[in-house]
Enzyme design. Sequence first.
Site, PDB file in Angstrom:
ATOM      1  N   LYS A  98     -11.109   1.537  14.300  1.00  0.00           N
ATOM      2  CA  LYS A  98      -9.613   2.168  14.495  1.00  0.00           C
ATOM      3  C   LYS A  98      -9.454   2.290  16.055  1.00  0.00           C
ATOM      4  CE  LYS A  98      -7.755   2.162  10.582  1.00  0.00           C
ATOM      5  NZ  LYS A  98      -6.349   1.412  10.303  1.00  0.00           N
ATOM      6  N   SER A 152      -6.074   6.377  12.661  1.00  0.00           N
ATOM      7  CA  SER A 152      -6.390   7.585  11.786  1.00  0.00           C
ATOM      8  C   SER A 152      -6.949   8.920  12.715  1.00  0.00           C
ATOM      9  CB  SER A 152      -7.342   7.398  10.691  1.00  0.00           C
ATOM     10  OG  SER A 152      -7.892   8.599  10.164  1.00  0.00           O
ATOM     11  N   SER A 153      -6.872   9.926  12.186  1.00  0.00           N
ATOM     12  CA  SER A 153      -7.283  11.095  12.961  1.00  0.00           C
ATOM     13  C   SER A 153      -8.803  11.276  13.141  1.00  0.00           C
ATOM     14  CB  SER A 153      -6.768  12.499  12.329  1.00  0.00           C
ATOM     15  OG  SER A 153      -7.434  12.604  10.958  1.00  0.00           O
ATOM     16  N   CYS A 154      -9.503  10.312  12.249  1.00  0.00           N
ATOM     17  CA  CYS A 154     -11.004  10.513  12.452  1.00  0.00           C
ATOM     18  C   CYS A 154     -11.563   9.577  13.892  1.00  0.00           C
ATOM     19  CB  CYS A 154     -11.636   9.899  11.097  1.00  0.00           C
ATOM     20  SG  CYS A 154     -11.213   8.085  11.054  1.00  0.00           S
ATOM     21  N   TYR A 194     -15.410   3.202  10.218  1.00  0.00           N
ATOM     22  CA  TYR A 194     -13.895   3.128  10.516  1.00  0.00           C
ATOM     23  C   TYR A 194     -13.324   3.690  11.544  1.00  0.00           C
ATOM     24  CZ  TYR A 194      -9.333   4.476   8.256  1.00  0.00           C
ATOM     25  OH  TYR A 194      -8.057   4.744   7.855  1.00  0.00           O
ATOM     26  N   HIS A 211      -8.804   9.635  -1.231  1.00  0.00           N
ATOM     27  CA  HIS A 211      -8.905  10.896  -0.646  1.00  0.00           C
ATOM     28  C   HIS A 211      -8.747  12.164  -1.553  1.00  0.00           C
ATOM     29  CE1 HIS A 211      -7.563   7.889   2.336  1.00  0.00           C
ATOM     30  NE2 HIS A 211      -8.321   8.387   3.136  1.00  0.00           N
ATOM     31  N   PRO A 262      -2.053   8.782  12.370  1.00  0.00           N
ATOM     32  CA  PRO A 262      -1.614   9.855  11.066  1.00  0.00           C
ATOM     33  C   PRO A 262      -2.857  10.661  10.853  1.00  0.00           C
ATOM     34  CG  PRO A 262      -1.179   7.611  10.668  1.00  0.00           C
ATOM     35  CD  PRO A 262      -2.101   7.453  11.901  1.00  0.00           C
ATOM     36  N   GLY A 314       0.616  -1.139  -0.074  1.00  0.00           N
ATOM     37  CA  GLY A 314      -0.257   0.129   0.036  1.00  0.00           C
ATOM     38  C   GLY A 314       0.926   1.348  -0.021  1.00  0.00           C
ATOM     39  N   ASP A 318     -19.193  17.265   3.075  1.00  0.00           N
ATOM     40  CA  ASP A 318     -18.064  17.875   3.653  1.00  0.00           C
ATOM     41  C   ASP A 318     -17.281  16.906   4.533  1.00  0.00           C
ATOM     42  OD1 ASP A 318     -19.270  21.451   3.708  1.00  0.00           O
ATOM     43  OD2 ASP A 318     -17.838  20.328   2.016  1.00  0.00           O
TER      44      ASP A 318
HETATM   45  N1  LIG Z   1      -4.411   7.144   3.390  1.00  0.00           N
HETATM   46  C1  LIG Z   1      -4.491   7.794   4.260  1.00  0.00           C
HETATM   47  O1  LIG Z   1      -4.779   9.050   4.230  1.00  0.00           O
HETATM   48  C2  LIG Z   1      -4.135   7.516   5.745  1.00  0.00           C
HETATM   49  C3  LIG Z   1      -4.546   8.324   6.743  1.00  0.00           C
HETATM   50  C4  LIG Z   1      -4.213   7.955   8.113  1.00  0.00           C
HETATM   51  C5  LIG Z   1      -4.095   6.680   8.346  1.00  0.00           C
HETATM   52  N2  LIG Z   1      -3.999   5.573   7.268  1.00  0.00           N
HETATM   53  C6  LIG Z   1      -3.766   4.436   7.629  1.00  0.00           C
HETATM   54  O2  LIG Z   1      -2.669   3.988   7.034  1.00  0.00           O
HETATM   55  C7  LIG Z   1      -2.840   2.396   6.743  1.00  0.00           C
HETATM   56  C8  LIG Z   1      -2.377   2.089   5.236  1.00  0.00           C
HETATM   57  O3  LIG Z   1      -3.378   2.941   4.362  1.00  0.00           O
HETATM   58  P1  LIG Z   1      -3.020   3.254   3.072  1.00  0.00           P
HETATM   59  O4  LIG Z   1      -3.242   4.566   2.369  1.00  0.00           O
HETATM   60  O5  LIG Z   1      -1.371   2.669   2.736  1.00  0.00           O
HETATM   61  O6  LIG Z   1      -3.865   1.980   2.097  1.00  0.00           O
HETATM   62  P2  LIG Z   1      -3.820   1.443   0.903  1.00  0.00           P
HETATM   63  O7  LIG Z   1      -2.712   1.952  -0.028  1.00  0.00           O
HETATM   64  O8  LIG Z   1      -5.249   1.033   0.500  1.00  0.00           O
HETATM   65  O9  LIG Z   1      -3.061   0.133   1.396  1.00  0.00           O
HETATM   66  C9  LIG Z   1      -3.834  -0.859   1.984  1.00  0.00           C
HETATM   67  C10 LIG Z   1      -3.237  -2.180   2.244  1.00  0.00           C
HETATM   68  O10 LIG Z   1      -3.900  -3.237   3.263  1.00  0.00           O
HETATM   69  C11 LIG Z   1      -3.949  -4.433   2.277  1.00  0.00           C
HETATM   70  N3  LIG Z   1      -5.115  -5.137   2.848  1.00  0.00           N
HETATM   71  C12 LIG Z   1      -6.358  -4.486   2.697  1.00  0.00           C
HETATM   72  N4  LIG Z   1      -7.273  -5.509   2.951  1.00  0.00           N
HETATM   73  C13 LIG Z   1      -6.532  -6.626   3.154  1.00  0.00           C
HETATM   74  C14 LIG Z   1      -6.778  -8.129   3.501  1.00  0.00           C
HETATM   75  N5  LIG Z   1      -8.085  -8.376   3.584  1.00  0.00           N
HETATM   76  N6  LIG Z   1      -5.884  -8.904   3.605  1.00  0.00           N
HETATM   77  C15 LIG Z   1      -4.460  -8.413   3.391  1.00  0.00           C
HETATM   78  N7  LIG Z   1      -4.137  -7.254   3.397  1.00  0.00           N
HETATM   79  C16 LIG Z   1      -5.023  -6.484   3.063  1.00  0.00           C
HETATM   80  C17 LIG Z   1      -3.542  -4.019   0.891  1.00  0.00           C
HETATM   81  O11 LIG Z   1      -2.860  -5.328   0.579  1.00  0.00           O
HETATM   82  P3  LIG Z   1      -2.902  -5.488  -1.242  1.00  0.00           P
HETATM   83  O12 LIG Z   1      -2.158  -4.468  -1.674  1.00  0.00           O
HETATM   84  O13 LIG Z   1      -1.874  -6.813  -1.306  1.00  0.00           O
HETATM   85  O14 LIG Z   1      -4.161  -6.100  -1.671  1.00  0.00           O
HETATM   86  C18 LIG Z   1      -2.750  -2.876   0.820  1.00  0.00           C
HETATM   87  O15 LIG Z   1      -1.631  -2.960   0.466  1.00  0.00           O
HETATM   88  C19 LIG Z   1      -4.442   2.069   7.139  1.00  0.00           C
HETATM   89  O16 LIG Z   1      -4.020   1.241   8.541  1.00  0.00           O
HETATM   90  C20 LIG Z   1      -4.865   3.405   7.237  1.00  0.00           C
HETATM   91  O17 LIG Z   1      -5.891   3.243   8.012  1.00  0.00           O
HETATM   92  C21 LIG Z   1      -4.232   6.049   5.936  1.00  0.00           C
HETATM   93  C1  LIG Z   2      -7.690  10.107   6.712  1.00  0.00           C
HETATM   94  C2  LIG Z   2      -9.021   9.740   6.001  1.00  0.00           C
HETATM   95  O1  LIG Z   2      -9.831  10.802   6.117  1.00  0.00           O
HETATM   96  C3  LIG Z   2     -11.206  10.756   5.765  1.00  0.00           C
HETATM   97  O2  LIG Z   2     -11.899  11.917   5.896  1.00  0.00           O
HETATM   98  P1  LIG Z   2     -11.712  13.073   4.811  1.00  0.00           P
HETATM   99  O3  LIG Z   2     -10.390  13.773   5.251  1.00  0.00           O
HETATM  100  O4  LIG Z   2     -13.138  14.077   4.977  1.00  0.00           O
HETATM  101  O5  LIG Z   2     -11.598  12.423   3.464  1.00  0.00           O
HETATM  102  P2  LIG Z   2     -11.564  12.976   1.968  1.00  0.00           P
HETATM  103  O6  LIG Z   2     -12.009  12.078   0.960  1.00  0.00           O
HETATM  104  O7  LIG Z   2     -10.053  13.218   1.722  1.00  0.00           O
HETATM  105  O8  LIG Z   2     -12.183  14.480   2.043  1.00  0.00           O
HETATM  106  C4  LIG Z   2     -11.646  15.515   2.422  1.00  0.00           C
HETATM  107  C5  LIG Z   2     -12.450  16.879   2.121  1.00  0.00           C
HETATM  108  O9  LIG Z   2     -12.299  17.085   0.800  1.00  0.00           O
HETATM  109  C6  LIG Z   2     -13.559  17.317   0.068  1.00  0.00           C
HETATM  110  N1  LIG Z   2     -13.310  16.906  -1.472  1.00  0.00           N
HETATM  111  C7  LIG Z   2     -13.227  17.841  -2.419  1.00  0.00           C
HETATM  112  N2  LIG Z   2     -13.261  17.343  -3.554  1.00  0.00           N
HETATM  113  C8  LIG Z   2     -12.957  15.988  -3.304  1.00  0.00           C
HETATM  114  C9  LIG Z   2     -12.786  14.934  -4.188  1.00  0.00           C
HETATM  115  O10 LIG Z   2     -12.643  14.887  -5.450  1.00  0.00           O
HETATM  116  N3  LIG Z   2     -12.588  13.828  -3.583  1.00  0.00           N
HETATM  117  C10 LIG Z   2     -12.496  13.519  -2.358  1.00  0.00           C
HETATM  118  N4  LIG Z   2     -12.196  12.226  -1.720  1.00  0.00           N
HETATM  119  N5  LIG Z   2     -12.750  14.572  -1.290  1.00  0.00           N
HETATM  120  C11 LIG Z   2     -13.087  15.788  -2.050  1.00  0.00           C
HETATM  121  C12 LIG Z   2     -14.356  16.272   0.586  1.00  0.00           C
HETATM  122  O11 LIG Z   2     -15.915  16.848   0.381  1.00  0.00           O
HETATM  123  C13 LIG Z   2     -14.074  16.548   2.107  1.00  0.00           C
HETATM  124  O12 LIG Z   2     -14.755  17.856   2.709  1.00  0.00           O
HETATM  125  C14 LIG Z   2     -12.029   9.450   6.291  1.00  0.00           C
HETATM  126  O13 LIG Z   2     -13.178   9.339   5.531  1.00  0.00           O
HETATM  127  C15 LIG Z   2     -11.020   8.611   6.163  1.00  0.00           C
HETATM  128  O14 LIG Z   2     -11.761   7.286   6.851  1.00  0.00           O
HETATM  129  C16 LIG Z   2      -9.666   8.666   6.738  1.00  0.00           C
HETATM  130  O15 LIG Z   2      -9.863   8.903   8.129  1.00  0.00           O
END
Ligand SMILES: NC(=O)c1ccc[n+]([C@@H]2O[C@H](COP(=O)([O-])OP(=O)(O)OC[C@H]3O[C@@H](n4cnc5c(N)ncnc54)[C@H](OP(=O)(O)O)[C@@H]3O)[C@@H](O)[C@H]2O)c1
Ligand SMILES: C[C@@H]1O[C@H](OP(=O)(O)OP(=O)(O)OC[C@H]2O[C@@H](n3cnc4c(=O)[nH]c(N)nc43)[C@H](O)[C@@H]2O)[C@@H](O)[C@H](O)[C@@H]1O
Length: 334
Positions: free
Chosen positions: A141, A108-110, A137, A180, A164, A14, A288
């Site tokens: 968490k 996650s911060s949520c 979610y 996102h 994060p 990921g 939002d």
């Molecule tokens: N992205 C953000 O903004 C954000 C913010 C805060 C926290 N986080 C946390 O950071 C972590 C990783 O997020 P990411 O953004 O890197 O997500 P990602 O790119 O979607 O990666 C998620 C990974 O989880 C694996 N996975 C999902 N379901 C699985 C299953 N059933 N069995 C085995 N592996 C599985 C996937 O494996 P495969 O690729 O092999 O399918 C993938 O590598 C998560 O815990 C997320 O909550 C992310």
């Molecule tokens: C870190 C992640 O934060 C997530 O909340 P959250 O920041 O609102 O998630 P995002 O999807 O990043 O949306 C952040 C803000 O961006 C706006 N936005 C504007 N244009 C877009 C667009 O094209 N795509 C998307 N995706 N948003 C958009 C959306 O309405 C929201 O107010 C949680 O749902 C997850 O679980 C996780 O915790």
Amino acid sequence: MNSNTKIYIAGHRGMVGSAIWRALEAKGYSNLIGKTSAELDLRSQEAVADFFFTEKPDVVIDAAARVGGILANNNYPYQFLMENMQIQNNLIDYSLKADVQKFIFLGSSCIYPKMAPQPLKEEYLLTGPLETTNEWYAIAKITGVKACEAIRKQFGKDYISLMPTNLYGPHDNFDLTSSHVLPAMIRKFHEAKQLPVVSDQLSVVGDKKNDFSEDLPVTLWGSGTPMREFLFVEDLADAVVFALENKFQDNLYNVGTGIDLTIKELAELIQKTVGHTGEIVWDSSKPDGTPRKLMDVSKMEQAGWKAKVGLVEGIQRTYQWFLENQESFKEVKI
Ligand SMILES: NC(=O)c1ccc[n+]([C@@H]2O[C@H](COP(=O)([O-])OP(=O)(O)OC[C@H]3O[C@@H](n4cnc5c(N)ncnc54)[C@H](OP(=O)(O)O)[C@@H]3O)[C@@H](O)[C@H]2O)c1
Ligand SMILES: C[C@@H]1O[C@H](OP(=O)(O)OP(=O)(O)OC[C@H]2O[C@@H](n3cnc4c(=O)[nH]c(N)nc43)[C@H](O)[C@@H]2O)[C@@H](O)[C@H](O)[C@@H]1O
């Protein structure tokens, strides 16, 4: 901790897991284990048990989850609750059973209450109602955070939770329905730029058409007024390695930059970086979400870690990665 420590990175392909893998390799850790979801479905208790008793890792870093933006969370509450509980609970429980010495859980911060005072301190956890678009979610968490806290309390093991803020960077998910906001904006602005037009009506001057029309309009979600904090994923990976190599006194630490901006300001910054010149349309039918979720990052700073990559640099590096990987960028279909 030494270069031979056996470290299992769950979710190693990921965006976060691959950044952690790169950071560990760069620091000389040579005994890293990763399994794709096809090789090891972490929702299966039997498969996870078998893996742990076979591999017996010394350290587990949990970067595996069902992850998505606001729309995916809002539309698939059951998967975001159940799959994330299955994945993390199997990893945490079998790490304990297989005597894993160190476990780093990523939340996650949520997890913090929607209307908690800003910036969000770790002690605000469970002090109020959650944001409804991602409470499923968030509850998953929160159970992971509490499971690691219970193991620290009852068994004295070094299991910690890092929270994060919104992350972005190379290997992000660019699918426009499940991603996102930041990767979605990069792709939308890029794809709305008009390609050079070469036709008998128009001549191309340099790489820009000379009919002086603007690029296509870009539609973004919500009002643009919510505020978000963004951490470059390589900074998060650096924080995870820091947490791996240091023994923390507590169980829960926010990881972020401590700086936020409005979604509208983010759009203008990305529009400028991508070089899009055209209208931005705000689709108020889309949610939002939380009005603001700025993290108080002082606890990690007191522990000795601080983010390094600023948003302008991070967006430029992410856009560059997007351009170089347009043929193969990830689209996570929920
Ligand atoms: N992205 C953000 O903004 C954000 C913010 C805060 C926290 N986080 C946390 O950071 C972590 C990783 O997020 P990411 O953004 O890197 O997500 P990602 O790119 O979607 O990666 C998620 C990974 O989880 C694996 N996975 C999902 N379901 C699985 C299953 N059933 N069995 C085995 N592996 C599985 C996937 O494996 P495969 O690729 O092999 O399918 C993938 O590598 C998560 O815990 C997320 O909550 C992310
Ligand atoms: C870190 C992640 O934060 C997530 O909340 P959250 O920041 O609102 O998630 P995002 O999807 O990043 O949306 C952040 C803000 O961006 C706006 N936005 C504007 N244009 C877009 C667009 O094209 N795509 C998307 N995706 N948003 C958009 C959306 O309405 C929201 O107010 C949680 O749902 C997850 O679980 C996780 O915790």
